[in-house]
Design a protein around this motif. Structure first.
Motif, short mmCIF file in Angstrom:
data_model
loop_
_atom_site.label_atom_id
_atom_site.label_comp_id
_atom_site.label_asym_id
_atom_site.label_seq_id
_atom_site.Cartn_x
_atom_site.Cartn_y
_atom_site.Cartn_z
N TYR A 1 98.32 109.33 -10.87
CA TYR A 1 98.81 108.16 -11.61
C TYR A 1 99.50 107.32 -10.56
CZ TYR A 1 101.47 105.33 -14.96
OH TYR A 1 101.99 104.29 -15.70
N GLY A 2 98.85 106.22 -10.13
CA GLY A 2 99.31 105.55 -8.93
C GLY A 2 99.16 106.53 -7.78
N ASN A 3 100.27 106.77 -7.05
CA ASN A 3 100.21 107.74 -5.96
C ASN A 3 100.92 109.05 -6.31
OD1 ASN A 3 102.84 106.80 -5.93
ND2 ASN A 3 102.98 106.61 -3.71
N ARG A 4 101.09 109.30 -7.62
CA ARG A 4 101.72 110.56 -8.06
C ARG A 4 100.64 111.59 -8.40
NH1 ARG A 4 104.98 105.82 -8.56
NH2 ARG A 4 107.15 106.44 -8.88
N MET A 5 100.81 112.81 -7.92
CA MET A 5 99.82 113.87 -8.15
C MET A 5 100.07 114.53 -9.50
SD MET A 5 101.02 116.89 -5.51
CE MET A 5 101.06 115.99 -3.98
N VAL A 6 99.69 113.82 -10.57
CA VAL A 6 100.03 114.25 -11.92
C VAL A 6 99.18 115.41 -12.43
CG1 VAL A 6 101.09 112.08 -12.66
CG2 VAL A 6 98.60 112.36 -12.82
N ASP A 7 98.22 115.87 -11.63
CA ASP A 7 97.48 117.07 -12.00
C ASP A 7 97.89 118.26 -11.12
OD1 ASP A 7 95.92 116.86 -14.27
OD2 ASP A 7 94.35 115.74 -13.25
N VAL A 8 99.03 118.13 -10.45
CA VAL A 8 99.51 119.22 -9.60
C VAL A 8 99.64 120.51 -10.40
CG1 VAL A 8 101.97 118.71 -9.98
CG2 VAL A 8 101.27 119.90 -7.89
N ARG A 9 99.27 121.62 -9.78
CA ARG A 9 99.37 122.92 -10.43
C ARG A 9 100.64 123.60 -9.90
NH1 ARG A 9 94.06 126.26 -10.01
NH2 ARG A 9 93.39 124.58 -11.38
N ALA A 10 101.61 123.81 -10.78
CA ALA A 10 102.91 124.35 -10.37
C ALA A 10 102.83 125.86 -10.22
CB ALA A 10 103.98 123.97 -11.38
N ASN B 1 104.39 127.66 -7.61
CA ASN B 1 105.55 128.26 -6.95
C ASN B 1 106.79 127.43 -7.29
OD1 ASN B 1 105.72 126.00 -5.10
ND2 ASN B 1 104.09 126.95 -3.89
N GLU B 2 107.95 127.88 -6.84
CA GLU B 2 109.21 127.22 -7.23
C GLU B 2 109.25 125.77 -6.76
OE1 GLU B 2 112.70 129.36 -6.14
OE2 GLU B 2 112.12 131.18 -7.20
N LYS B 3 108.76 125.51 -5.55
CA LYS B 3 108.77 124.14 -5.05
C LYS B 3 107.93 123.23 -5.94
CE LYS B 3 105.96 122.79 -1.88
NZ LYS B 3 105.19 122.64 -0.63
N LEU B 4 106.74 123.71 -6.33
CA LEU B 4 105.86 122.89 -7.15
C LEU B 4 106.37 122.74 -8.58
CD1 LEU B 4 102.36 124.05 -5.86
CD2 LEU B 4 103.63 121.98 -5.26
N VAL B 5 107.07 123.75 -9.08
CA VAL B 5 107.70 123.63 -10.40
C VAL B 5 108.74 122.51 -10.36
CG1 VAL B 5 109.24 124.75 -12.05
CG2 VAL B 5 107.27 126.00 -11.14
N ALA B 6 109.53 122.49 -9.28
CA ALA B 6 110.54 121.44 -9.13
C ALA B 6 109.88 120.08 -8.97
CB ALA B 6 111.44 121.75 -7.93
N ARG B 7 108.77 120.05 -8.23
CA ARG B 7 108.06 118.79 -8.04
C ARG B 7 107.49 118.29 -9.36
NH1 ARG B 7 103.68 118.97 -3.53
NH2 ARG B 7 105.56 118.83 -2.24
N ALA B 8 106.96 119.18 -10.18
CA ALA B 8 106.42 118.79 -11.48
C ALA B 8 107.50 118.15 -12.34
CB ALA B 8 105.82 120.01 -12.18
N PHE B 9 108.69 118.78 -12.36
CA PHE B 9 109.81 118.24 -13.14
C PHE B 9 110.15 116.83 -12.64
CE2 PHE B 9 114.16 117.38 -14.19
CZ PHE B 9 114.37 117.97 -15.43
N SER B 10 110.25 116.68 -11.30
CA SER B 10 110.62 115.38 -10.73
C SER B 10 109.57 114.32 -11.03
CB SER B 10 110.81 115.51 -9.22
OG SER B 10 111.88 116.39 -8.93
N LEU B 11 108.29 114.70 -11.00
CA LEU B 11 107.23 113.75 -11.30
C LEU B 11 107.33 113.23 -12.72
CD1 LEU B 11 104.18 115.52 -9.59
CD2 LEU B 11 104.91 113.17 -9.14
N VAL B 12 107.52 114.13 -13.66
CA VAL B 12 107.62 113.72 -15.07
C VAL B 12 108.82 112.82 -15.27
CG1 VAL B 12 107.94 114.51 -17.44
CG2 VAL B 12 106.43 115.79 -15.89
N GLN B 13 109.94 113.20 -14.68
CA GLN B 13 111.15 112.39 -14.85
C GLN B 13 111.04 111.04 -14.16
OE1 GLN B 13 115.09 114.00 -13.49
NE2 GLN B 13 115.51 113.77 -15.69
N ASP B 14 110.39 111.03 -13.00
CA ASP B 14 110.23 109.79 -12.25
C ASP B 14 109.40 108.78 -13.03
OD1 ASP B 14 110.31 108.02 -9.99
OD2 ASP B 14 108.33 108.71 -9.41
N VAL B 15 108.32 109.25 -13.65
CA VAL B 15 107.42 108.34 -14.38
C VAL B 15 108.00 107.94 -15.73
CG1 VAL B 15 105.14 108.13 -15.44
CG2 VAL B 15 105.37 109.24 -13.21
#
Length: 302
Positions: free
Chosen positions: A227-236, A238-252
């Motif tokens: 979505y734009g340059n956000r990897m909105v299909d990222v597969r969480a 590990n812990e880093k990717l779980v945190a990234r998923a949370f940040s992506l949703v909140q950012d958008v």
């Protein structure tokens, strides 16, 4: 006689040439050698620029293959083979794709990922066997990677892919490469002589990595994996990717922590689904349904 012909052929390749300006690198201080190597590496992106139309065409063909259920199959020997496997392995966590959608095939098999397999790059029959084992079809795209553009394993794979009516792309580092002449789309990135003459894991390897990055990334963008340059299909995974998923949703969405957590929990951590839920006010099931109807395009759903 055959060796003489091969020597004559290699002598015509810029990837085998020696740069006379670097003849003294074993005599200069290490910092000076590092500066020269860095200067050489800076030329790689510029060498790719003339190839961008071919890169874009290949990325569009790959995206079209994905849309019809086809695959991207990288084929290479040695360093190019390892680069193809590396790029393929990064697609599932980055874009949430099935591991079978982007595949890396290396001459000599998995053992060749860490150990040189003698003669593997010359084994044309193995290339045909390896593509047959994948069940290659006309829906697939085969990208043959070879610094010289003349690796027998890669040339045989391109010929076999063409026989099966698959789309073929070559990534090489010599102008008018043999692989490029065989393939539907030729990406010949002429990086010039290497810092160490003939060591194509250097500038040629960097060029091949950059091109692979573009092929998969641009194809995935076309397939609504961002979505734009956000990897909105990222597969969480590990812990880093779980945190990234949370940040992506909140950012958008700009939603508060509690709502983001609740949405992600309701949709099993699917970033794209969570964003659709929060911005349209629907349930996870409805959000998934709308995304499916929109061919996975979050922008279309919103």
């Amino acid at each position: 006689m055959a060796h003489d012909a091969l020597r004559d052929e290699l002598a015509t390749l810029t990837t085998e040439a020696a740069d006379a300006a670097l003849d003294d690198i074993d005599l200069v201080p290490t910092l000076e050698a590092a500066r020269r190597m860095n200067a050489a590496d800076r030329s790689v992106p510029a060498a790719i620029e003339p190839c961008l139309p071919a890169v874009a065409e290949a990325a569009d063909r790959i995206a079209a293959a994905f849309a019809r259920g086809g695959r991207l199959v990288y084929v290479g020997a040695g360093t190019p083979g390892r680069l193809g496997v590396l790029d393929a392995s990064e697609c599932p966590p980055t874009f949430g794709t099935d591991p079978s959608q982007v595949v890396g095939v290396i001459a000599g098999g998995d053992v060749a990922l860490t150990t040189a397999v003698e003669g593997a790059e010359d084994d044309e029959a193995a290339a045909v066997h390896d593509l047959d084992a994948l069940g290659l079809t006309a829906d697939d795209v085969v990208v043959g990677i070879s610094a010289s553009g003349r690796t027998p394993y890669v040339l045989a794979a391109i010929r076999e892919a063409r026989r099966r009516s698959a789309t073929t792309v070559s990534v090489a580092c010599n102008a008018g490469s043999a692989a490029g002449r065989l393939a539907d789309i030729a990406i010949d990135v002429v990086v010039g002589p290497e810092f160490i003459a003939g060591s194509t894991r250097l500038k040629a390897g960097t060029a091949q990595k950059l091109v692979c990055n573009m092929l998969t990334t641009l194809a995935m963008v076309r397939r609504h994996k961002t979505y734009g340059n956000r990897m909105v299909d990222v597969r969480a995974t590990n812990e880093k990717l779980v945190a990234r998923a949370f940040s992506l949703v909140q950012d958008v969405t700009g939603a508060p922590d509690a709502e983001v957590s609740a949405a992600l929990e309701a949709c099993d951590g699917e970033v794209k689904t969570a964003i659709a839920m929060l911005l349209t006010g629907v349930s996870a099931d409805v959000a998934r349904s709308r995304l499916a109807e929109a061919d996975g395009s979050l922008r279309a759903v919103l």
